[in-house]
Scaffold this motif. Structure first.
Motif, PDB file in Angstrom:
ATOM      1  N   THR A  33      61.640  43.732-104.087  1.00 10.97           N
ATOM      2  CA  THR A  33      61.676  43.415-102.629  1.00 10.97           C
ATOM      3  C   THR A  33      60.789  44.607-102.163  1.00 10.97           C
ATOM      4  OG1 THR A  33      63.899  42.604-102.855  1.00 10.97           O
ATOM      5  CG2 THR A  33      63.040  43.445-100.476  1.00 10.97           C
ATOM      6  N   ILE A  34      59.901  44.212-101.125  1.00  8.11           N
ATOM      7  CA  ILE A  34      59.126  45.381-100.494  1.00  8.11           C
ATOM      8  C   ILE A  34      59.657  45.912 -99.024  1.00  8.11           C
ATOM      9  CG2 ILE A  34      56.678  45.807 -99.538  1.00  8.11           C
ATOM     10  CD1 ILE A  34      55.795  43.675-101.551  1.00  8.11           C
ATOM     11  N   LEU A  35      59.804  47.134 -98.805  1.00  4.83           N
ATOM     12  CA  LEU A  35      60.152  47.650 -97.784  1.00  4.83           C
ATOM     13  C   LEU A  35      59.202  48.220 -96.869  1.00  4.83           C
ATOM     14  CD1 LEU A  35      62.940  48.681 -95.988  1.00  4.83           C
ATOM     15  CD2 LEU A  35      63.046  50.307 -97.509  1.00  4.83           C
ATOM     16  N   ALA A  36      58.878  47.988 -95.924  1.00  2.00           N
ATOM     17  CA  ALA A  36      57.996  48.923 -94.927  1.00  2.00           C
ATOM     18  C   ALA A  36      58.911  49.560 -93.868  1.00  2.00           C
ATOM     19  CB  ALA A  36      56.925  47.838 -94.484  1.00  2.00           C
ATOM     20  N   GLY A  37      58.800  49.111 -92.738  1.00  2.90           N
ATOM     21  CA  GLY A  37      59.682  49.627 -91.613  1.00  2.90           C
ATOM     22  C   GLY A  37      60.954  49.268 -91.796  1.00  2.90           C
ATOM     23  N   ILE A 170      51.436  32.187 -97.961  1.00  3.35           N
ATOM     24  CA  ILE A 170      50.955  31.982 -99.063  1.00  3.35           C
ATOM     25  C   ILE A 170      50.947  33.312-100.209  1.00  3.35           C
ATOM     26  CG2 ILE A 170      49.459  30.046 -98.517  1.00  3.35           C
ATOM     27  CD1 ILE A 170      47.071  32.543 -98.805  1.00  3.35           C
ATOM     28  N   LYS A 171      51.455  34.293 -99.704  1.00  5.01           N
ATOM     29  CA  LYS A 171      51.369  35.677-100.338  1.00  5.01           C
ATOM     30  C   LYS A 171      52.379  35.362-101.708  1.00  5.01           C
ATOM     31  CE  LYS A 171      54.135  39.215 -99.526  1.00  5.01           C
ATOM     32  NZ  LYS A 171      54.514  39.566-100.739  1.00  5.01           N
ATOM     33  N   GLN A 172      51.664  35.790-102.787  1.00  2.39           N
ATOM     34  CA  GLN A 172      52.576  35.818-103.907  1.00  2.39           C
ATOM     35  C   GLN A 172      53.374  36.987-104.220  1.00  2.39           C
ATOM     36  OE1 GLN A 172      52.278  33.085-106.213  1.00  2.39           O
ATOM     37  NE2 GLN A 172      51.378  32.223-104.295  1.00  2.39           N
TER      38      GLN A 172
HETATM   39  C1  LIG Z   1      66.026  44.863 -82.426  1.00  2.00           C
HETATM   40  C2  LIG Z   1      64.757  44.328 -82.666  1.00  2.00           C
HETATM   41  C3  LIG Z   1      63.784  43.859 -81.948  1.00  2.00           C
HETATM   42  C4  LIG Z   1      62.397  43.438 -82.222  1.00  2.00           C
HETATM   43  N1  LIG Z   1      61.509  42.659 -81.397  1.00  2.00           N
HETATM   44  C5  LIG Z   1      60.506  42.572 -81.960  1.00  2.00           C
HETATM   45  C6  LIG Z   1      59.557  42.014 -80.746  1.00  2.00           C
HETATM   46  O1  LIG Z   1      59.466  42.180 -79.826  1.00  2.00           O
HETATM   47  N2  LIG Z   1      58.470  41.287 -81.491  1.00  2.00           N
HETATM   48  C7  LIG Z   1      58.237  40.865 -82.709  1.00  2.00           C
HETATM   49  O2  LIG Z   1      57.297  40.250 -83.171  1.00  2.00           O
HETATM   50  N3  LIG Z   1      59.144  41.351 -83.559  1.00  2.00           N
HETATM   51  C8  LIG Z   1      60.395  41.950 -83.396  1.00  2.00           C
HETATM   52  N4  LIG Z   1      61.309  42.244 -84.125  1.00  2.00           N
HETATM   53  C9  LIG Z   1      61.040  42.047 -85.623  1.00  2.00           C
HETATM   54  C10 LIG Z   1      60.338  43.134 -86.293  1.00  2.00           C
HETATM   55  O3  LIG Z   1      60.660  44.675 -85.620  1.00  2.00           O
HETATM   56  C11 LIG Z   1      58.934  43.278 -86.623  1.00  2.00           C
HETATM   57  O4  LIG Z   1      58.755  41.806 -87.281  1.00  2.00           O
HETATM   58  C12 LIG Z   1      58.372  44.424 -87.449  1.00  2.00           C
HETATM   59  O5  LIG Z   1      56.896  44.333 -87.221  1.00  2.00           O
HETATM   60  C13 LIG Z   1      58.527  44.262 -89.179  1.00  2.00           C
HETATM   61  O6  LIG Z   1      58.096  45.270 -89.523  1.00  2.00           O
HETATM   62  P1  LIG Z   1      58.829  46.183 -90.598  1.00  2.00           P
HETATM   63  O7  LIG Z   1      57.624  47.199 -91.040  1.00  2.00           O
HETATM   64  O8  LIG Z   1      59.898  46.706 -90.085  1.00  2.00           O
HETATM   65  O9  LIG Z   1      58.880  45.001 -91.783  1.00  2.00           O
HETATM   66  P2  LIG Z   1      60.013  45.273 -93.023  1.00  2.00           P
HETATM   67  O10 LIG Z   1      61.325  44.787 -92.142  1.00  2.00           O
HETATM   68  O11 LIG Z   1      59.974  46.243 -94.017  1.00  2.00           O
HETATM   69  O12 LIG Z   1      59.421  44.021 -93.781  1.00  2.00           O
HETATM   70  C14 LIG Z   1      59.357  42.420 -93.079  1.00  2.00           C
HETATM   71  C15 LIG Z   1      59.281  41.621 -94.272  1.00  2.00           C
HETATM   72  O13 LIG Z   1      57.814  41.807 -94.881  1.00  2.00           O
HETATM   73  C16 LIG Z   1      57.644  42.241 -96.056  1.00  2.00           C
HETATM   74  N5  LIG Z   1      56.625  43.049 -96.107  1.00  2.00           N
HETATM   75  C17 LIG Z   1      56.677  44.128 -95.226  1.00  2.00           C
HETATM   76  N6  LIG Z   1      55.364  44.857 -95.405  1.00  2.00           N
HETATM   77  C18 LIG Z   1      54.626  44.217 -96.385  1.00  2.00           C
HETATM   78  C19 LIG Z   1      53.490  44.477 -97.013  1.00  2.00           C
HETATM   79  N7  LIG Z   1      52.413  45.449 -96.521  1.00  2.00           N
HETATM   80  N8  LIG Z   1      53.059  43.502 -98.139  1.00  2.00           N
HETATM   81  C20 LIG Z   1      53.918  42.524 -98.457  1.00  2.00           C
HETATM   82  N9  LIG Z   1      55.114  42.376 -97.791  1.00  2.00           N
HETATM   83  C21 LIG Z   1      55.662  43.238 -96.803  1.00  2.00           C
HETATM   84  C22 LIG Z   1      58.906  42.730 -96.491  1.00  2.00           C
HETATM   85  O14 LIG Z   1      59.364  42.673 -97.819  1.00  2.00           O
HETATM   86  C23 LIG Z   1      59.970  41.781 -95.648  1.00  2.00           C
HETATM   87  O15 LIG Z   1      60.181  40.519 -96.279  1.00  2.00           O
HETATM   88  C24 LIG Z   1      62.480  43.220 -83.789  1.00  2.00           C
HETATM   89  C25 LIG Z   1      63.425  43.344 -84.489  1.00  2.00           C
HETATM   90  C26 LIG Z   1      64.475  44.272 -84.029  1.00  2.00           C
HETATM   91  C27 LIG Z   1      65.644  44.537 -85.138  1.00  2.00           C
END
Ligand SMILES: Cc1cc2nc3c(=O)[nH]c(=O)nc-3n(C[C@H](O)[C@H](O)[C@H](O)COP(=O)(O)OP(=O)(O)OC[C@H]3O[C@@H](n4cnc5c(N)ncnc54)[C@H](O)[C@@H]3O)c2cc1C
Length: 296
Positions: A33-37, A170-172
């Motif tokens: 599982t990949i964790l970014a933010g 489509i990402k593997q």
């Molecule tokens: C309170 C709240 C408010 C929000 N408001 C909005 C909003 O206004 N608009 C909006 O669009 N979204 C919103 N979101 C959703 C979220 O914040 C966004 O989608 C954010 O950009 C996700 O990025 P992240 O780095 O946290 O992803 P993560 O939570 O770390 O990952 C999301 C998914 O993508 C995968 N992943 C992450 N990076 C990669 C990579 N580089 N390669 C392959 N897989 C990857 C992870 O495995 C996971 O499945 C909100 C969330 C919360 C909790």
């Protein structure tokens, strides 16, 4: 690991690589599982959440080469780990394609913008994902990287072809989204974004819309319209785009394009809005995006 949902197999490992190659080797077996933010992932994997963890948790946040915006040979590149705040504050994007900072500025709260990444927003594949909407009208592509036969391999996929359904792409499982690329927009290209909600920056979109086009002697060309939260994925309003090609924007033209865009969408009734209201908002937004430009 008390956060692991009951149905998950227990996590066997955690790693925080600092290079892309290291990360790709770690996910090469497709069981990570990949964790970014973590702003989507943490909610989805909590007890009762919809996603079980895979065997390993790979935190990519320390890979500095995946963060930042650059331009080379007329191509723009945004690293997957570029945060929403980075996009909002980026001088190059503000100059070259202000629609991206404009969208980032309507995104969640400061705390979420500081943690959330553009790569996470795309890979989460929500039909309401805010950054996807303007990136689609810029004809963006995503770079997917993998560790194959002892080397890093990459493929470029049009963002338009990346999504297959809500939460699906489509990402593997052995691939990492490493960057987003698009051609530096033509100077005559205008682009705008509108998101619904009484407090747009703190709402998940009920409807969002982006429009871009080149305007030359009053006539539109290379028209792109993307709509969020009105179908299983963010989608392109292709009938409206085709209709607008070669047209000069008048109130009548804007109204017809708006009507066609509403036809292009397939919204549903849910807790945020009815399908009828969503179609209504699409029409309001498309007219506004076209009319704002016609004043420019
Ligand atoms: C309170 C709240 C408010 C929000 N408001 C909005 C909003 O206004 N608009 C909006 O669009 N979204 C919103 N979101 C959703 C979220 O914040 C966004 O989608 C954010 O950009 C996700 O990025 P992240 O780095 O946290 O992803 P993560 O939570 O770390 O990952 C999301 C998914 O993508 C995968 N992943 C992450 N990076 C990669 C990579 N580089 N390669 C392959 N897989 C990857 C992870 O495995 C996971 O499945 C909100 C969330 C919360 C909790």
């Amino acid at each position: 690991m008390s956060q692991v949902p009951k149905e998950s197999a227990p996590l066997e490992g955690y790693a925080a690589p600092s290079t892309v190659e290291e990360a790709l080797r770690l996910i090469a077996d497709g069981d990570a599982t990949i964790l970014a933010g973590g702003t989507d992932l943490m909610l989805q994997t909590k007890p009762g959440g919809r996603l079980p963890y895979r065997r390993k948790l790979v935190n990519i946040r320390r890979i500095s080469e995946l963060r930042g915006v650059s331009e080379k040979d007329g191509r723009m590149s945004i690293g997957a780990l570029t945060t929403i705040t980075d996009i909002d504050n980026n001088d190059l994007l503000n100059t070259v394609t202000p629609v991206l900072p404009q969208t980032a500025n309507c995104f969640a709260s400061s705390q979420i913008r500081n943690a959330g990444t553009v790569g996470g927003n795309i890979c989460n594949a929500s039909p309401a994902g805010d950054m996807i909407v303007p990136l689609l009208v810029l004809d963006a592509e995503v770079e997917l990287s993998a560790w194959t036969n002892g080397a890093v391999t990459t493929r470029l996929v049009s963002l338009d072809k990346f999504f297959t359904g809500p939460g699906r792409t489509i990402k593997q499982p052995n691939e990492l989204l490493t960057r987003i690329v698009f051609a530096r927009p033509d100077k005559k290209l205008f682009a705008g974004y509108i998101k619904s909600g009484p407090r747009p920056a703190l709402e998940i979109s009920t409807v969002s819309a982006a429009l871009s086009a080149i305007r030359d002697n009053g006539k539109l060309s290379r028209v792109r319209i993307a709509l969020g939260a009105v179908g299983p994925t963010v989608l392109r309003a292709v009938k409206a785009e085709a209709y607008l090609e070669g047209k000069t924007v008048t109130a009548q033209v804007a109204a017809e394009a708006a009507r066609l865009a509403a036809e292009d969408a397939s919204p549903i009734d849910d807790v945020r809005a009815t399908a009828w209201y969503r179609r209504h908002l699409i029409q309001v937004y498309i007219k506004r995006l076209l009319e704002n430009d016609s004043q420019g």
